[in-house]
Design a protein around this motif. Structure first.
Motif, PDB file in Angstrom:
ATOM      1  N   PRO A  67      -2.074   7.263   1.714  1.00 44.54           N
ATOM      2  CA  PRO A  67      -3.422   6.818   1.355  1.00 44.54           C
ATOM      3  C   PRO A  67      -4.351   6.626   2.555  1.00 44.54           C
ATOM      4  O   PRO A  67      -5.562   6.576   2.394  1.00 44.54           O
ATOM      5  CB  PRO A  67      -3.204   5.492   0.624  1.00 44.54           C
ATOM      6  N   ARG A  68      -3.805   6.558   3.774  1.00 44.96           N
ATOM      7  CA  ARG A  68      -4.634   6.387   4.966  1.00 44.96           C
ATOM      8  C   ARG A  68      -4.927   7.721   5.656  1.00 44.96           C
ATOM      9  O   ARG A  68      -5.519   7.747   6.728  1.00 44.96           O
ATOM     10  CB  ARG A  68      -3.956   5.435   5.955  1.00 44.96           C
ATOM     11  N   SER A  69      -4.515   8.836   5.049  1.00 47.96           N
ATOM     12  CA  SER A  69      -4.769  10.157   5.635  1.00 47.96           C
ATOM     13  C   SER A  69      -6.221  10.570   5.381  1.00 47.96           C
ATOM     14  O   SER A  69      -6.909  10.018   4.523  1.00 47.96           O
ATOM     15  CB  SER A  69      -3.817  11.193   5.040  1.00 47.96           C
ATOM     16  N   ALA A  70      -6.680  11.563   6.136  1.00 52.73           N
ATOM     17  CA  ALA A  70      -8.066  12.030   6.029  1.00 52.73           C
ATOM     18  C   ALA A  70      -8.260  12.894   4.784  1.00 52.73           C
ATOM     19  O   ALA A  70      -7.380  13.659   4.398  1.00 52.73           O
ATOM     20  CB  ALA A  70      -8.436  12.830   7.266  1.00 52.73           C
ATOM     21  N   SER A  71      -9.423  12.734   4.159  1.00 53.20           N
ATOM     22  CA  SER A  71      -9.788  13.597   3.037  1.00 53.20           C
ATOM     23  C   SER A  71     -11.290  13.852   3.081  1.00 53.20           C
ATOM     24  O   SER A  71     -12.031  13.134   3.747  1.00 53.20           O
ATOM     25  CB  SER A  71      -9.400  12.967   1.694  1.00 53.20           C
ATOM     26  N   LEU A  72     -11.711  14.877   2.378  1.00 47.93           N
ATOM     27  CA  LEU A  72     -13.120  15.242   2.319  1.00 47.93           C
ATOM     28  C   LEU A  72     -13.717  14.644   1.049  1.00 47.93           C
ATOM     29  O   LEU A  72     -13.225  14.881  -0.049  1.00 47.93           O
ATOM     30  CB  LEU A  72     -13.246  16.767   2.293  1.00 47.93           C
ATOM     31  N   ASP A  73     -14.759  13.847   1.207  1.00 50.01           N
ATOM     32  CA  ASP A  73     -15.401  13.188   0.081  1.00 50.01           C
ATOM     33  C   ASP A  73     -16.793  13.759  -0.117  1.00 50.01           C
ATOM     34  O   ASP A  73     -17.473  14.089   0.855  1.00 50.01           O
ATOM     35  CB  ASP A  73     -15.491  11.679   0.357  1.00 50.01           C
ATOM     36  N   HIS A  74     -17.209  13.888  -1.365  1.00 48.04           N
ATOM     37  CA  HIS A  74     -18.577  14.309  -1.665  1.00 48.04           C
ATOM     38  C   HIS A  74     -19.410  13.059  -1.917  1.00 48.04           C
ATOM     39  O   HIS A  74     -19.048  12.229  -2.749  1.00 48.04           O
ATOM     40  CB  HIS A  74     -18.603  15.227  -2.889  1.00 48.04           C
ATOM     41  N   VAL A  75     -20.513  12.906  -1.196  1.00 46.57           N
ATOM     42  CA  VAL A  75     -21.387  11.740  -1.355  1.00 46.57           C
ATOM     43  C   VAL A  75     -21.871  11.673  -2.797  1.00 46.57           C
ATOM     44  O   VAL A  75     -21.730  10.647  -3.461  1.00 46.57           O
ATOM     45  CB  VAL A  75     -22.581  11.812  -0.373  1.00 46.57           C
ATOM     46  N   GLY A  81     -22.927  17.367 -11.921  1.00 50.50           N
ATOM     47  CA  GLY A  81     -23.508  18.571 -12.498  1.00 50.50           C
ATOM     48  C   GLY A  81     -24.724  19.144 -11.798  1.00 50.50           C
ATOM     49  O   GLY A  81     -25.041  18.787 -10.663  1.00 50.50           O
ATOM     50  N   PRO A  82     -25.409  20.049 -12.500  1.00 49.71           N
ATOM     51  CA  PRO A  82     -26.577  20.730 -11.930  1.00 49.71           C
ATOM     52  C   PRO A  82     -27.640  19.729 -11.467  1.00 49.71           C
ATOM     53  O   PRO A  82     -27.793  18.661 -12.031  1.00 49.71           O
ATOM     54  CB  PRO A  82     -27.108  21.575 -13.082  1.00 49.71           C
ATOM     55  N   GLY A  83     -28.352  20.109 -10.428  1.00 46.21           N
ATOM     56  CA  GLY A  83     -29.378  19.231  -9.875  1.00 46.21           C
ATOM     57  C   GLY A  83     -28.843  18.368  -8.741  1.00 46.21           C
ATOM     58  O   GLY A  83     -29.595  17.646  -8.103  1.00 46.21           O
ATOM     59  N   THR A  84     -27.546  18.433  -8.474  1.00 49.59           N
ATOM     60  CA  THR A  84     -26.961  17.692  -7.365  1.00 49.59           C
ATOM     61  C   THR A  84     -26.774  18.646  -6.187  1.00 49.59           C
ATOM     62  O   THR A  84     -26.801  19.864  -6.365  1.00 49.59           O
ATOM     63  CB  THR A  84     -25.605  17.068  -7.754  1.00 49.59           C
ATOM     64  N   PRO A  85     -26.577  18.107  -4.976  1.00 58.45           N
ATOM     65  CA  PRO A  85     -26.461  18.982  -3.804  1.00 58.45           C
ATOM     66  C   PRO A  85     -25.292  19.954  -3.861  1.00 58.45           C
ATOM     67  O   PRO A  85     -25.372  21.048  -3.324  1.00 58.45           O
ATOM     68  CB  PRO A  85     -26.282  18.012  -2.634  1.00 58.45           C
ATOM     69  N   GLY A  86     -24.170  19.577  -4.475  1.00 56.36           N
ATOM     70  CA  GLY A  86     -23.005  20.462  -4.542  1.00 56.36           C
ATOM     71  C   GLY A  86     -22.139  20.350  -3.305  1.00 56.36           C
ATOM     72  O   GLY A  86     -22.170  19.359  -2.585  1.00 56.36           O
ATOM     73  N   CYS A  92     -20.982  16.287   2.302  1.00 56.34           N
ATOM     74  CA  CYS A  92     -19.571  16.009   2.571  1.00 56.34           C
ATOM     75  C   CYS A  92     -19.441  14.932   3.642  1.00 56.34           C
ATOM     76  O   CYS A  92     -20.237  14.884   4.576  1.00 56.34           O
ATOM     77  CB  CYS A  92     -18.864  17.278   3.040  1.00 56.34           C
ATOM     78  N   GLN A  93     -18.432  14.094   3.491  1.00 55.71           N
ATOM     79  CA  GLN A  93     -18.161  13.065   4.481  1.00 55.71           C
ATOM     80  C   GLN A  93     -16.659  12.830   4.572  1.00 55.71           C
ATOM     81  O   GLN A  93     -15.905  13.199   3.683  1.00 55.71           O
ATOM     82  CB  GLN A  93     -18.888  11.770   4.136  1.00 55.71           C
ATOM     83  N   THR A  94     -16.233  12.194   5.670  1.00 63.42           N
ATOM     84  CA  THR A  94     -14.835  11.887   5.899  1.00 63.42           C
ATOM     85  C   THR A  94     -14.487  10.572   5.212  1.00 63.42           C
ATOM     86  O   THR A  94     -15.271   9.632   5.243  1.00 63.42           O
ATOM     87  CB  THR A  94     -14.571  11.753   7.412  1.00 63.42           C
ATOM     88  N   ALA A  95     -13.306  10.523   4.599  1.00 65.09           N
ATOM     89  CA  ALA A  95     -12.846   9.287   3.954  1.00 65.09           C
ATOM     90  C   ALA A  95     -11.323   9.241   3.957  1.00 65.09           C
ATOM     91  O   ALA A  95     -10.674  10.286   4.019  1.00 65.09           O
ATOM     92  CB  ALA A  95     -13.360   9.216   2.524  1.00 65.09           C
ATOM     93  N   GLY A 104     -13.706   7.383  -6.920  1.00 64.98           N
ATOM     94  CA  GLY A 104     -13.847   8.148  -8.154  1.00 64.98           C
ATOM     95  C   GLY A 104     -15.070   9.036  -8.132  1.00 64.98           C
ATOM     96  O   GLY A 104     -15.392   9.629  -7.116  1.00 64.98           O
ATOM     97  N   ASN A 105     -15.804   9.107  -9.251  1.00 65.61           N
ATOM     98  CA  ASN A 105     -16.990   9.950  -9.263  1.00 65.61           C
ATOM     99  C   ASN A 105     -18.275   9.120  -9.236  1.00 65.61           C
ATOM    100  O   ASN A 105     -19.289   9.485  -9.793  1.00 65.61           O
ATOM    101  CB  ASN A 105     -16.969  10.928 -10.458  1.00 65.61           C
ATOM    102  N   ARG A 106     -18.208   8.018  -8.501  1.00 64.69           N
ATOM    103  CA  ARG A 106     -19.402   7.186  -8.301  1.00 64.69           C
ATOM    104  C   ARG A 106     -20.119   7.633  -7.028  1.00 64.69           C
ATOM    105  O   ARG A 106     -19.524   8.170  -6.111  1.00 64.69           O
ATOM    106  CB  ARG A 106     -19.014   5.717  -8.194  1.00 64.69           C
ATOM    107  N   VAL A 107     -21.400   7.340  -6.946  1.00 62.06           N
ATOM    108  CA  VAL A 107     -22.196   7.672  -5.752  1.00 62.06           C
ATOM    109  C   VAL A 107     -22.032   6.553  -4.745  1.00 62.06           C
ATOM    110  O   VAL A 107     -22.017   5.402  -5.058  1.00 62.06           O
ATOM    111  CB  VAL A 107     -23.670   7.850  -6.120  1.00 62.06           C
TER     112      VAL A 107
END
Length: 107
Positions: A67-75, A81-86, A92-95, A104-107
């Motif tokens: 759980p402490r390893s690096a992963s790519l997170d979407h802000v 869906g459509p209308g978001t940066p994608g 993208c950010q490090t987490a 989860g899928n919260r901003v």
């Protein structure tokens, strides 16, 4: 006689995309958001291997499923869906893997 086993065929990625990137590209197509190839290493270097969610450093030696390893997170999550940066560099950010999963899928 034994029945022949049915093999499940995976979709093969094109040669210019890794299996992980190809799966991400398909997710972007499913959600209707833009996709550009983003280097995970470039995002990790840009953020200085610091989790952008909890502001703690990430140990580079740790690997998934730690759980402490690096992963790519979407802000802004792709599932919004459509209308978001994608999947673009600016979204993208490090987490930590654990922090990303708890977000989860919260901003």
């Amino acid at each position: 006689m034994a029945e022949a086993r049915k093999r499940r065929r995976r979709k093969r990625s094109p040669g210019w995309l890794s299996r992980r990137e190809y799966a991400l590209k398909l997710r972007c197509e499913r959600w209707g958001v833009p996709y550009t190839k983003v280097s995970r290493a470039a995002v990790f270097r840009r953020d200085g291997y610091v989790c952008q969610l909890c502001s703690e450093p990430i140990d580079r030696a740790l690997r998934y499923p730690n759980p402490r390893s690096a992963s790519l997170d979407h802000v802004v999550p792709l599932s919004h869906g459509p209308g978001t940066p994608g999947h673009v560099l600016s979204n993208c950010q490090t987490a930590h893997f654990g922090c990303n999963a708890s977000k989860g899928n919260r901003v």
